[in-house]
Structure formats: structure tokens, C-alpha cells
Design a protein around this motif. Structure first.
Motif, PDB file in Angstrom:
ATOM      1  N   ILE A 195       0.851  -1.198   0.000  1.00  0.00           N
ATOM      2  CA  ILE A 195       0.000   0.000   0.000  1.00  0.00           C
ATOM      3  C   ILE A 195       0.886   1.247   0.000  1.00  0.00           C
ATOM      4  O   ILE A 195       1.886   1.320   0.712  1.00  0.00           O
ATOM      5  CB  ILE A 195      -0.931   0.020   1.230  1.00  0.00           C
ATOM      6  CG1 ILE A 195      -1.835  -1.218   1.231  1.00  0.00           C
ATOM      7  CG2 ILE A 195      -1.758   1.301   1.254  1.00  0.00           C
ATOM      8  CD1 ILE A 195      -2.773  -1.302   0.063  1.00  0.00           C
ATOM      9  N   LEU A 196       0.512   2.231  -0.808  1.00  0.00           N
ATOM     10  CA  LEU A 196       1.251   3.486  -0.814  1.00  0.00           C
ATOM     11  C   LEU A 196       0.911   4.300   0.439  1.00  0.00           C
ATOM     12  O   LEU A 196      -0.256   4.376   0.852  1.00  0.00           O
ATOM     13  CB  LEU A 196       0.894   4.313  -2.056  1.00  0.00           C
ATOM     14  CG  LEU A 196       1.115   3.654  -3.423  1.00  0.00           C
ATOM     15  CD1 LEU A 196       0.913   4.687  -4.536  1.00  0.00           C
ATOM     16  CD2 LEU A 196       2.488   3.024  -3.529  1.00  0.00           C
ATOM     17  N   HIS A 197       1.958   4.904   1.028  1.00  0.00           N
ATOM     18  CA  HIS A 197       1.794   5.754   2.201  1.00  0.00           C
ATOM     19  C   HIS A 197       2.434   7.111   1.925  1.00  0.00           C
ATOM     20  O   HIS A 197       3.469   7.204   1.252  1.00  0.00           O
ATOM     21  CB  HIS A 197       2.443   5.128   3.436  1.00  0.00           C
ATOM     22  CG  HIS A 197       1.657   4.008   4.033  1.00  0.00           C
ATOM     23  ND1 HIS A 197       1.448   2.804   3.385  1.00  0.00           N
ATOM     24  CD2 HIS A 197       1.010   3.915   5.237  1.00  0.00           C
ATOM     25  CE1 HIS A 197       0.723   2.006   4.157  1.00  0.00           C
ATOM     26  NE2 HIS A 197       0.440   2.657   5.283  1.00  0.00           N
ATOM     27  N   TYR A 198       1.805   8.151   2.474  1.00  0.00           N
ATOM     28  CA  TYR A 198       2.362   9.502   2.337  1.00  0.00           C
ATOM     29  C   TYR A 198       2.283  10.182   3.694  1.00  0.00           C
ATOM     30  O   TYR A 198       1.205  10.270   4.286  1.00  0.00           O
ATOM     31  CB  TYR A 198       1.588  10.296   1.290  1.00  0.00           C
ATOM     32  CG  TYR A 198       2.189  11.644   0.986  1.00  0.00           C
ATOM     33  CD1 TYR A 198       3.304  11.757   0.151  1.00  0.00           C
ATOM     34  CD2 TYR A 198       1.656  12.806   1.528  1.00  0.00           C
ATOM     35  CE1 TYR A 198       3.870  12.987  -0.133  1.00  0.00           C
ATOM     36  CE2 TYR A 198       2.214  14.046   1.244  1.00  0.00           C
ATOM     37  CZ  TYR A 198       3.321  14.130   0.416  1.00  0.00           C
ATOM     38  OH  TYR A 198       3.880  15.360   0.152  1.00  0.00           O
ATOM     39  N   LYS A 199       3.435  10.605   4.174  1.00  0.00           N
ATOM     40  CA  LYS A 199       3.539  11.243   5.494  1.00  0.00           C
ATOM     41  C   LYS A 199       2.913  10.376   6.581  1.00  0.00           C
ATOM     42  O   LYS A 199       2.179  10.852   7.457  1.00  0.00           O
ATOM     43  CB  LYS A 199       2.917  12.638   5.479  1.00  0.00           C
ATOM     44  CG  LYS A 199       3.683  13.626   4.611  1.00  0.00           C
ATOM     45  CD  LYS A 199       3.112  15.033   4.711  1.00  0.00           C
ATOM     46  CE  LYS A 199       3.966  16.006   3.892  1.00  0.00           C
ATOM     47  NZ  LYS A 199       3.441  17.414   3.967  1.00  0.00           N
ATOM     48  N   GLY A 200       3.212   9.080   6.518  1.00  0.00           N
ATOM     49  CA  GLY A 200       2.814   8.154   7.567  1.00  0.00           C
ATOM     50  C   GLY A 200       1.423   7.591   7.472  1.00  0.00           C
ATOM     51  O   GLY A 200       1.038   6.743   8.285  1.00  0.00           O
ATOM     52  N   ALA A 201       0.625   8.033   6.488  1.00  0.00           N
ATOM     53  CA  ALA A 201      -0.751   7.536   6.361  1.00  0.00           C
ATOM     54  C   ALA A 201      -0.953   6.927   4.976  1.00  0.00           C
ATOM     55  O   ALA A 201      -0.276   7.308   4.017  1.00  0.00           O
ATOM     56  CB  ALA A 201      -1.746   8.674   6.576  1.00  0.00           C
ATOM     57  N   PRO A 202      -1.872   5.962   4.857  1.00  0.00           N
ATOM     58  CA  PRO A 202      -2.150   5.405   3.536  1.00  0.00           C
ATOM     59  C   PRO A 202      -2.557   6.507   2.554  1.00  0.00           C
ATOM     60  O   PRO A 202      -3.339   7.394   2.905  1.00  0.00           O
ATOM     61  CB  PRO A 202      -3.304   4.436   3.792  1.00  0.00           C
ATOM     62  CG  PRO A 202      -3.155   4.051   5.226  1.00  0.00           C
ATOM     63  CD  PRO A 202      -2.652   5.275   5.917  1.00  0.00           C
ATOM     64  N   LEU A 203      -2.014   6.437   1.351  1.00  0.00           N
ATOM     65  CA  LEU A 203      -2.361   7.402   0.311  1.00  0.00           C
ATOM     66  C   LEU A 203      -3.604   6.890  -0.401  1.00  0.00           C
ATOM     67  O   LEU A 203      -3.567   5.846  -1.051  1.00  0.00           O
ATOM     68  CB  LEU A 203      -1.199   7.566  -0.664  1.00  0.00           C
ATOM     69  CG  LEU A 203      -1.412   8.569  -1.805  1.00  0.00           C
ATOM     70  CD1 LEU A 203      -1.669   9.971  -1.270  1.00  0.00           C
ATOM     71  CD2 LEU A 203      -0.217   8.559  -2.751  1.00  0.00           C
ATOM     72  N   THR A 204      -4.681   7.613  -0.291  1.00  0.00           N
ATOM     73  CA  THR A 204      -5.951   7.156  -0.838  1.00  0.00           C
ATOM     74  C   THR A 204      -6.343   7.927  -2.096  1.00  0.00           C
ATOM     75  O   THR A 204      -5.873   9.049  -2.337  1.00  0.00           O
ATOM     76  CB  THR A 204      -7.083   7.318   0.191  1.00  0.00           C
ATOM     77  OG1 THR A 204      -7.257   8.715   0.467  1.00  0.00           O
ATOM     78  CG2 THR A 204      -6.771   6.567   1.480  1.00  0.00           C
TER      79      THR A 204
END
Length: 375
Positions: free
Chosen positions: A172-181
Motif C-alpha cells: 500500500i502506498l503511504h504519504y507522510k505516515g498515512a495510507p495514500l488514498t
């Protein structure tokens, strides 16, 4: 003779009449006036068009509209209402009084009003005169759409930046510690558009299996090694003109099937663009791309290449002309997209889309954005 006057003469009528708000693209095109309330437009042969609006709007309309301005009082509505209490019938009687005994209306004219108008005048239905006028963009319209396209590309870059700079955790892609949705990518693009006085709805950020469905808008976390289709088509609030573009990207390693599909897709887009010029039928360009995909082993029926190659863009996101099986000869000034796509359940989908103007010799491409698959 201007196209509307020609249509009036051809149908042996006295005037061309519209009743709509400026949310109707034809009304906005003819009047350059924006309001959420419906109003009357009429034009007689060889004359300037006139709008009939409330007294409250006359000052703004006189500044903004390219049409002459008449108040409802000047059109006789208060006197009519003294004897005709039904507002619909009063409006119809007012229209007949200023426009004449025989009127021509567009296909989208309100049916109820047209039925009542029949008591006061004869009503004929036009076959798309204004739609044809809108299909041929002026230099000013093209300049506006180029500006909107640049804003669209800057919003697209925001989306690609998020994907490019994401990390991968358990696929899963994450951005700044959260999943990128999908939702967050759309949010970032939409905020950027609003900052530039544009807006967008139904934006597509789909991933994985969802990309095999062309207009699946997408939801939830984005995945590594899977195609992500981003289709953005914003409108500039002030002018009402749209732009349109699509890119497909992958964070990580796409499958060989997706790589092969994308290579064929990119060549198909370039082929389609190379065939565009005034006088060439949209159906012929479409068929060349269909034949190319077939030669590459990709069919065009219930899967593979399943939609038109392109469409007109302007005050609507989809308008004339079409670059598909029903496409007629393109004209100088048409603004169209070229957007081939390939879609296979179990594998995924890929799509690329550029926008530009048809010229006498080719395609004035507005789009200037990377086609790199892997980011």
C-alpha cells in the motif's frame, strides 16, 4: 448571414428563442451572461440577440452580456399578468409578443413552455445550430482553454508528486505516515484547482482492478505495482470552459501485461494525433487506431479498446465533434481530445489523453505533460 439568422430563414420562422439559465451551455455561449435563474433570449434575422431579464439584473447584464438587454417590464410582462394569472402562460404570451408568430427553439427547450407557446404562435425545433457554432472555437476561446489546461496540468503534477514521493508498506502506498488514498489525491488536486478559480467533479483516481472499468472514479488506498489512472477535467468558473487530460502511472514495478499495453497505448495516441487535421473524418482516425490495436493483439469489443478515441471539449466536457464511429469531418477550430485506452478485467486498464485544437495542417496540442508510466 450569421448561423442563427440562416436557421431562422431555413425554417421560415420569425425568431430564434431560448428559455434557460446560463447553466445551459448554448445560453451562456449566446449571451455571455451568467445567472442561475432562467431567462429569455431571442434573435430575429440580421439582428443582435436580446435577453429579457428582471429589473434587478439589468445593470450587471448591461456590463456582461454580448446581447441587448430588455427588462420584463419593457417586454410587457406586468400588463400581461393583469389578465393572465398563470406565470407559464404569461411568459409564453410575453415571448410571442416580442419574438413573433413563428419561432424556432433548440431541442432542449422546456416542453411545458413549448406546449403553452403553441396557443400563441407556431413552434419549430432546431437541429443543433448553436451546438455547431460552439464546436468551432475562436482564438479567444482557444486561448482560454489553453490557460485552463495549464492549470489542469499543475493539478495533475500535484497528484503525481504524491504518488512519486510515497513509500510502500505491505503493498500500500503511504504519504507522510498515512495510507495514500484515492480520496486524498482528489482532494489535493481539487484544492489546487480552487486556488486557481477552477473546480472539478467526478475526478477519476482509480487503481488496480478498478482501472479495468473506464469511468470507475476510484476509492480507498492506492497500491504499489498497480496502474493508477488519473482523469481530471476541470472547469474555469469565470468563463465556463473545460480542459481534460488523463495519465496512467505506477509506483513500483508494473506487470509485463501492463507494460505491453501501455507501450501500445502510447503509440496509439501518437498515431491518432498525427492523423488529426481539418477535413479528416473523426471516424477514419478512430478506425486507424482500432486497426493498430488489433495488429498489436488488442481487440475492440467488450474489452480492450471499448470507447471513442476522443470528443469535443468547450462549455461542456463532452460536446461536438466526436472522434469515433459516428465522427464526421473535423473543422478548423474544433477542440478535441485524443484518448485511447485498453481495459482488461484481471489485468487492469491504461489510458492517456491529450487535448488540442484542430488546424488546417494538424493538431495544436495544448497538453505538455510527461507520459512516463513508472514514477
Amino acid at each position: 448571414m450569421d448561423p442563427i439568422s440562416a436557421a431562422i430563414t431555413e425554417h421560415d420562422t420569425d425568431a430564434y428563442v431560448m428559455y434557460a439559465s446560463s447553466r445551459d451551455a448554448d445560453m451562456r455561449y449566446l449571451t455571455q451572461f451568467t445567472t442561475s435563474d432562467p431567462f429569455v433570449f431571442f434573435q430575429k434575422p440580421g439582428e443582435r440577440g436580446t435577453i429579457i431579464i428582471s429589473q434587478m439584473e439589468t445593470g450587471r447584464a448591461s456590463r456582461e452580456s454580448t446581447a441587448a438587454v430588455m427588462t420584463r417590464t419593457q417586454a410587457g410582462l406586468p400588463e400581461i399578468l393583469q389578465t393572465e394569472k398563470d406565470p407559464l402562460r404569461a411568459t409564453a404570451k410575453m415571448i410571442a409578443g416580442v419574438a413573433g408568430k413563428k419561432i424556432l427553439v433548440p431541442p432542449q427547450f422546456p416542453h411545458g413552455l413549448a406546449a403553452v407557446l403553441g396557443d400563441y404562435c407556431s413552434v419549430s425545433v432546431d437541429t443543433g445550430t448553436v451546438l455547431s457554432m460552439r464546436a468551432r472555437k475562436s482564438r479567444a476561446e482557444i486561448a482560454t482553454m489553453k490557460r485552463v489546461q495549464k492549470i489542469t496540468e499543475s493539478a495533475m503534477e500535484k497528484a503525481v508528486h504524491l504518488i512519486r514521493n510515497s513509500s510502500v508498506k505491505k503493498g500500500i502506498l503511504h504519504y507522510k505516515g498515512a495510507p495514500l488514498t484515492s480520496e486524498y489525491v482528489k482532494f489535493v488536486m481539487h484544492c489546487h484547482l480552487l486556488e486557481h478559480e477552477c473546480s472539478a467533479v467526478d475526478t477519476i483516481v482509480s487503481c488496480g482492478e478498478d482501472t479495468a472499468i473506464p469511468h470507475m472514479t476510484g476509492t480507498g488506498p492506492l497500491k504499489a505495482d498497480e496502474p493508477i489512472v488519473i482523469d481530471l477535467f476541470p472547469v474555469e468558473e469565470k468563463t465556463g470552459y473545460f480542459a481534460d487530460m488523463t495519465r496512467t502511472v505506477v509506483k513500483g514495478e508494473p506487470s509485463q501485461d501492463i507494460r505491453d499495453m501501455y507501450d501500445a497505448l502510447r503509440e496509439a495516441k501518437h498515431l491518432g494525433i498525427s492523423r488529426v487535421r481539418a477535413g479528416v473524418a473523426g471516424s477514419d482516425i478512430y478506425q486507424e487506431v482500432v486497426d493498430y490495436f488489433k495488429d498489436c493483439g488488442y481487440e475492440s469489443n467488450t474489452r480492450g479498446f471499448v470507447h471513442n478515441l476522443g470528443h469535443g471539449v468547450g462549455l461542456h466536457i463532452h460536446e461536438s465533434p466526436t472522434v469515433g464511429p459516428a465522427g464526421k469531418a473535423l473543422e478548423k477550430g474544433n477542440v478535441i481530445t485524443i484518448e485511447p485506452g485498453l481495459y482488461y478485467p484481471g489485468i487492469g486498464g491504461v489510458r492517456l489523453e491529450d487535448i488540442g485544437a484542430v488546424t488546417a495542417k494538424g493538431f495544436d496540442k495544448f497538453t505538455n505533460f510527461s507520459e512516463d508510466l513508472v514514477v
